[in-house]
Design a protein around this motif. Structure first.
Motif, PDB file in Angstrom:
ATOM      1  N   GLU A  72      38.627  34.582  46.989  1.00  0.00           N
ATOM      2  CA  GLU A  72      39.022  34.525  45.581  1.00  0.00           C
ATOM      3  C   GLU A  72      38.473  33.300  44.872  1.00  0.00           C
ATOM      4  N   PRO A 102      36.941  35.258  38.747  1.00  0.00           N
ATOM      5  CA  PRO A 102      38.211  35.622  38.111  1.00  0.00           C
ATOM      6  C   PRO A 102      38.037  36.105  36.665  1.00  0.00           C
ATOM      7  N   GLN A 103      36.998  35.638  35.997  1.00  0.00           N
ATOM      8  CA  GLN A 103      36.777  36.079  34.617  1.00  0.00           C
ATOM      9  C   GLN A 103      36.325  37.538  34.563  1.00  0.00           C
ATOM     10  N   LYS A 104      35.640  37.976  35.611  1.00  0.00           N
ATOM     11  CA  LYS A 104      35.186  39.368  35.670  1.00  0.00           C
ATOM     12  C   LYS A 104      36.173  40.249  36.415  1.00  0.00           C
ATOM     13  N   ASN A 105      37.149  39.628  37.088  1.00  0.00           N
ATOM     14  CA  ASN A 105      38.130  40.362  37.882  1.00  0.00           C
ATOM     15  C   ASN A 105      37.418  41.347  38.820  1.00  0.00           C
ATOM     16  N   ASP A 106      36.444  40.831  39.583  1.00  0.00           N
ATOM     17  CA  ASP A 106      35.571  41.695  40.383  1.00  0.00           C
ATOM     18  C   ASP A 106      35.859  41.682  41.882  1.00  0.00           C
ATOM     19  N   LYS A 107      36.994  41.133  42.283  1.00  0.00           N
ATOM     20  CA  LYS A 107      37.289  41.042  43.714  1.00  0.00           C
ATOM     21  C   LYS A 107      37.304  42.422  44.368  1.00  0.00           C
TER      22      LYS A 107
END
Length: 154
Positions: free
Chosen positions: A140, A113-118
């Motif tokens: 997630e 979530p910190q990289k928002n890489d989903k």
């Protein structure tokens, strides 16, 4: 250093003992058939450990799932070594992909979530699936990864 042995002479009980040993470097097999990756194999040494450990897991001849938590990859200081690691995995896949696709019910990558890489992981999943011959999913959260992993091995 991992010594690669021919496991064909071992019976199923001995193989299970091998699977549960504490000598796994890149995989955590304590919750088998759900296997958690401890590190992302980037170097040649990591790749060689991954292939040796995967051979042990595949010799169980039981369904399993690989869970990749959010793993911080190393800096690209060893690019040449990283390429050698990828080559080692590709060489292993030439002979191991069929068994991997038979017994691995899926790989689950956990988004950071910190990289928002989903979204990025979802785009990569089809490429990874084609290379390894298994379904690749993106969750997630790590809890979500384990829930999905347990559903896949039922």
């Amino acid at each position: 250093m991992i010594v690669i042995l021919k496991w064909s002479g071992y019976d199923q009980l001995e193989m299970s003992i091998m699977l549960n040993n504490k000598n796994f470097i890149v995989m955590d097999v304590e919750q088998f058939p759900v296997i958690t990756m401890k590190i992302f194999p980037e170097t040649l040494e990591d790749a060689n450990n991954w292939t040796a450990e995967m051979d042990i897991v595949l010799n169980e001849k039981r369904k399993f799932v690989l869970v990749y938590p959010t793993i911080n990859k190393k800096n690209n200081e060893h690019k040449k070594e990283d390429m050698e690691g990828m080559k080692a995995v590709r060489r292993w896949l030439k002979g191991g992909k069929t068994l991997l696709s038979e017994y691995c019910a899926g790989m689950i990558m956990t988004a950071d979530p910190q990289k928002n890489d989903k979204e990025q992981l979802e785009q990569l999943s089809s490429v990874i699936s084609a290379v390894y011959g298994v379904s690749v999913f993106v969750a997630e959260t790590l809890d979500g990864s384990y829930i999905q992993a347990n559903e896949l091995v039922r």
